[in-house]
Design an enzyme around this catalytic site. Structure first.
Site, PDB file in Angstrom:
ATOM      1  N   GLY A  62       0.608  -5.048   0.908  1.00 52.06           N
ATOM      2  CA  GLY A  62      -0.576  -5.139   0.050  1.00 52.06           C
ATOM      3  C   GLY A  62      -0.301  -5.859  -1.268  1.00 52.06           C
ATOM      4  O   GLY A  62      -1.212  -6.403  -1.889  1.00 52.06           O
ATOM      5  N   GLU A  75       4.390  -5.158   7.485  1.00 57.76           N
ATOM      6  CA  GLU A  75       3.557  -4.200   8.229  1.00 57.76           C
ATOM      7  C   GLU A  75       3.961  -4.000   9.685  1.00 57.76           C
ATOM      8  O   GLU A  75       3.971  -2.877  10.177  1.00 57.76           O
ATOM      9  CB  GLU A  75       2.076  -4.614   8.173  1.00 57.76           C
ATOM     10  CG  GLU A  75       1.407  -4.363   6.835  1.00 57.76           C
ATOM     11  CD  GLU A  75       1.592  -5.506   5.851  1.00 57.76           C
ATOM     12  OE1 GLU A  75       2.411  -6.409   6.117  1.00 57.76           O
ATOM     13  OE2 GLU A  75       0.915  -5.487   4.815  1.00 57.76           O
ATOM     14  N   ALA A 113       0.869  -1.170   0.000  1.00 54.92           N
ATOM     15  CA  ALA A 113       0.000   0.000   0.000  1.00 54.92           C
ATOM     16  C   ALA A 113       0.910   1.225   0.000  1.00 54.92           C
ATOM     17  O   ALA A 113       2.072   1.147   0.423  1.00 54.92           O
ATOM     18  CB  ALA A 113      -0.889  -0.015   1.231  1.00 54.92           C
ATOM     19  N   GLU A 171      -0.481  -9.456  -0.521  1.00 57.62           N
ATOM     20  CA  GLU A 171      -1.916  -9.730  -0.295  1.00 57.62           C
ATOM     21  C   GLU A 171      -2.693  -9.769  -1.613  1.00 57.62           C
ATOM     22  O   GLU A 171      -3.608 -10.571  -1.776  1.00 57.62           O
ATOM     23  CB  GLU A 171      -2.485  -8.672   0.664  1.00 57.62           C
ATOM     24  CG  GLU A 171      -1.927  -8.836   2.072  1.00 57.62           C
ATOM     25  CD  GLU A 171      -2.189  -7.646   2.978  1.00 57.62           C
ATOM     26  OE1 GLU A 171      -1.838  -6.515   2.595  1.00 57.62           O
ATOM     27  OE2 GLU A 171      -2.752  -7.828   4.066  1.00 57.62           O
TER      28      GLU A 171
HETATM   29  N1  DAK Z   1       4.592   3.188  -0.819  1.00 59.24           N
HETATM   30  C1  DAK Z   1       4.948   4.349  -1.424  1.00 59.24           C
HETATM   31  N2  DAK Z   1       6.061   4.508  -2.159  1.00 59.24           N
HETATM   32  C2  DAK Z   1       6.864   3.446  -2.299  1.00 59.24           C
HETATM   33  C3  DAK Z   1       6.558   2.191  -1.700  1.00 59.24           C
HETATM   34  C4  DAK Z   1       5.345   2.071  -0.939  1.00 59.24           C
HETATM   35  N3  DAK Z   1       4.933   0.922  -0.369  1.00 59.24           N
HETATM   36  N4  DAK Z   1       7.548   1.319  -2.011  1.00 59.24           N
HETATM   37  C5  DAK Z   1       8.425   2.015  -2.776  1.00 59.24           C
HETATM   38  N5  DAK Z   1       8.009   3.277  -2.953  1.00 59.24           N
HETATM   39  C6  DAK Z   1       8.680   4.343  -3.710  1.00 59.24           C
HETATM   40  C7  DAK Z   1       9.908   4.865  -2.943  1.00 59.24           C
HETATM   41  O1  DAK Z   1       9.513   5.815  -1.982  1.00 59.24           O
HETATM   42  C8  DAK Z   1      10.720   5.450  -4.077  1.00 59.24           C
HETATM   43  O2  DAK Z   1      10.163   6.712  -4.393  1.00 59.24           O
HETATM   44  P1  DAK Z   1      11.130   7.995  -4.717  1.00 59.24           P
HETATM   45  O3  DAK Z   1      11.977   8.164  -3.501  1.00 59.24           O
HETATM   46  O4  DAK Z   1      11.921   7.583  -5.937  1.00 59.24           O
HETATM   47  O5  DAK Z   1      10.168   9.120  -4.970  1.00 59.24           O
HETATM   48  C9  DAK Z   1      10.445   4.530  -5.234  1.00 59.24           C
HETATM   49  O6  DAK Z   1       9.228   3.838  -4.913  1.00 59.24           O
HETATM   50  C10 DAK Z   1      11.526   3.493  -5.432  1.00 59.24           C
HETATM   51  O7  DAK Z   1      11.726   2.837  -4.215  1.00 59.24           O
HETATM   52  P2  DAK Z   1      13.170   2.634  -3.551  1.00 59.24           P
HETATM   53  O8  DAK Z   1      14.096   3.738  -3.954  1.00 59.24           O
HETATM   54  O9  DAK Z   1      12.963   2.394  -2.099  1.00 59.24           O
HETATM   55  O10 DAK Z   1      13.645   1.300  -4.278  1.00 59.24           O
HETATM   56  P3  DAK Z   1      14.672   0.208  -3.757  1.00 59.24           P
HETATM   57  O11 DAK Z   1      14.911  -0.686  -4.890  1.00 59.24           O
HETATM   58  O12 DAK Z   1      15.854   0.860  -3.086  1.00 59.24           O
HETATM   59  O13 DAK Z   1      13.889  -0.591  -2.602  1.00 59.24           O
HETATM   60  C11 DAK Z   1      11.978  -1.727  -1.677  1.00 59.24           C
HETATM   61  C12 DAK Z   1      12.796  -1.375  -2.953  1.00 59.24           C
HETATM   62  C13 DAK Z   1      10.714  -2.473  -2.123  1.00 59.24           C
HETATM   63  C14 DAK Z   1      12.812  -2.670  -0.793  1.00 59.24           C
HETATM   64  C15 DAK Z   1      11.633  -0.431  -0.907  1.00 59.24           C
HETATM   65  O14 DAK Z   1      11.094   0.509  -1.815  1.00 59.24           O
HETATM   66  C16 DAK Z   1      10.654  -0.656   0.196  1.00 59.24           C
HETATM   67  O15 DAK Z   1      11.021  -1.168   1.273  1.00 59.24           O
HETATM   68  N6  DAK Z   1       9.392  -0.255  -0.018  1.00 59.24           N
HETATM   69  C17 DAK Z   1       8.360  -0.342   0.978  1.00 59.24           C
HETATM   70  C18 DAK Z   1       7.893  -1.764   1.083  1.00 59.24           C
HETATM   71  C19 DAK Z   1       6.833  -1.929   2.167  1.00 59.24           C
HETATM   72  O16 DAK Z   1       7.111  -1.686   3.368  1.00 59.24           O
HETATM   73  N7  DAK Z   1       5.651  -2.300   1.747  1.00 59.24           N
HETATM   74  C20 DAK Z   1       4.574  -2.550   2.651  1.00 59.24           C
HETATM   75  C21 DAK Z   1       3.775  -1.330   2.766  1.00 59.24           C
HETATM   76  S1  DAK Z   1       2.600  -1.521   4.070  1.00 59.24           S
HETATM   77  C22 DAK Z   1      -4.485  -1.404   5.939  1.00 59.24           C
HETATM   78  C23 DAK Z   1      -4.492  -1.354   4.590  1.00 59.24           C
HETATM   79  C24 DAK Z   1      -3.395  -1.779   3.895  1.00 59.24           C
HETATM   80  C25 DAK Z   1      -2.259  -2.162   4.547  1.00 59.24           C
HETATM   81  C26 DAK Z   1      -2.252  -2.181   5.918  1.00 59.24           C
HETATM   82  C27 DAK Z   1      -3.360  -1.800   6.622  1.00 59.24           C
HETATM   83  N8  DAK Z   1      -5.618  -0.960   6.656  1.00 59.24           N
HETATM   84  C28 DAK Z   1      -6.277   0.245   6.249  1.00 59.24           C
HETATM   85  C29 DAK Z   1      -5.988  -1.622   7.896  1.00 59.24           C
HETATM   86  C30 DAK Z   1      -1.101  -2.501   3.793  1.00 59.24           C
HETATM   87  C31 DAK Z   1       0.092  -2.091   4.213  1.00 59.24           C
HETATM   88  C32 DAK Z   1       1.263  -2.184   3.360  1.00 59.24           C
HETATM   89  O17 DAK Z   1       1.246  -2.661   2.256  1.00 59.24           O
END
Ligand code: DAK
Length: 257
Positions: A107, A130, A62, A110
């Site tokens: 997400g 998360e 997300a 998921e």
């Molecule tokens: N959200 C927003 N932007 C993201 C992103 C994300 N999840 N993942 C990557 N990006 C963006 C980065 O900010 C970066 O943007 P700029 O800085 O260039 O503007 C660009 O994509 C490239 O990312 P990186 O520079 O970080 O790329 P790397 O290759 O170095 O790293 C990575 C890739 C996948 C390891 C890293 O980007 C990363 O750790 N991303 C976050 C992964 C993550 O934590 N995903 C889970 C998100 S939490 C709910 C509803 C939904 C959810 C929970 C509750 N309710 C309402 C109850 C769901 C939650 C989630 O999914």
């Protein structure tokens, strides 16, 4: 447009196309995805869905930027909408394949788990990060992951927030096949074509019976199966295929009637 859509030979490919943010799911992406799922559902020419991502991610979760300032009320609405979209994939009559080409985190993992079948390229990475962000999985991860990989592994992955690679995902049954990255879409099409050439009413009844049975006890599940089986006997496909078999031949193409 953040999501693209293309139909070829009864197969709809839905591609999340926001590579600059690693296809992170914001409200626009979810809204377009929901609209395209409706389009595929309502198109009689579409038999199978493939969901994939453009660039180096399937979906990196997300959108954290968009989520960070949500109020509890907004977070609830966001979670509910995401759940509605993912449930739409799961409950669609049509089978879906996730072609996981890269990061499938939060997400994204998921989303893959809401699909019926998951294939992965060697660069795919899966995880539920998360709890490291101070939240629980919110798009069904706590519910679908244990159903797919079992309780112990699901709890391990969710509690540790660790990411696993494609081979480990294969080993634990999170995906059914790993292919070379440049072969992933071919493998997805090959699988979709195998499904598409069968009798679609029977495929859909099978999906409905499997899904209903996974939520119920075995006796109730068997009753669903009996109903699905019986429904096939009102189809031309069943009559054509069995008549052909008895005559030592095969139907060349099902009518899906
Ligand atoms: N959200 C927003 N932007 C993201 C992103 C994300 N999840 N993942 C990557 N990006 C963006 C980065 O900010 C970066 O943007 P700029 O800085 O260039 O503007 C660009 O994509 C490239 O990312 P990186 O520079 O970080 O790329 P790397 O290759 O170095 O790293 C990575 C890739 C996948 C390891 C890293 O980007 C990363 O750790 N991303 C976050 C992964 C993550 O934590 N995903 C889970 C998100 S939490 C709910 C509803 C939904 C959810 C929970 C509750 N309710 C309402 C109850 C769901 C939650 C989630 O999914």
């Amino acid at each position: 447009m953040n999501v693209s859509y293309e139909v070829t030979d009864h197969i709809a490919v839905i591609s999340i196309n926001r590579p600059e943010a690693l296809n992170a799911l914001n409200i626009d992406v979810l809204t377009e995805l929901e609209q395209l799922l409706s389009k595929a559902d309502n198109d009689n020419d579409v038999y199978v869905l493939i969901i994939t991502g453009i660039g180096k991610a399937f979906v990196a979760g997300a959108d954290i930027q968009q989520m960070q300032n949500l109020s509890p009320v907004e977070a609830k609405a966001f979670g509910e909408f995401g759940n509605l979209v993912f449930r739409k994939i799961e409950t669609s009559a049509k089978p879906s394949i996730a072609a996981v080409n890269g990061y499938a985190l939060g997400g994204g993992c998921e989303l893959a788990m809401a699909c019926d079948i998951r294939l992965a390229g060697t660069k795919a990475k899966f995880g539920q990060p998360e709890v490291g962000l101070g939240i629980t999985p919110g798009f069904g991860g706590t519910q679908r992951m244990p159903r797919i990989v079992g309780l112990s592994k699901a709890k391990e992955l969710i509690f540790t927030a660790e990411t696993i690679g494609a081979e480990e995902a294969l080993r634990i049954g999170l995906v059914s096949k790993v292919t070379a990255d440049d072969e992933l879409m071919n493998a997805a099409f090959e699988l979709a074509n195998k499904i598409a050439k069968n009798a679609q009413i029977a495929v859909r009844q099978s999906k409905a019976a499997i899904n209903a049975g996974m939520q119920s006890d075995i006796v109730t599940g068997l009753a669903f199966e009996a109903q699905a089986f019986a429904a096939c006997f009102s189809t031309e496909d069943q009559k054509d295929a069995m008549t052909a078999f008895v005559n030592k031949s095969k139907v060349s193409a099902f009518k899906n009637k």
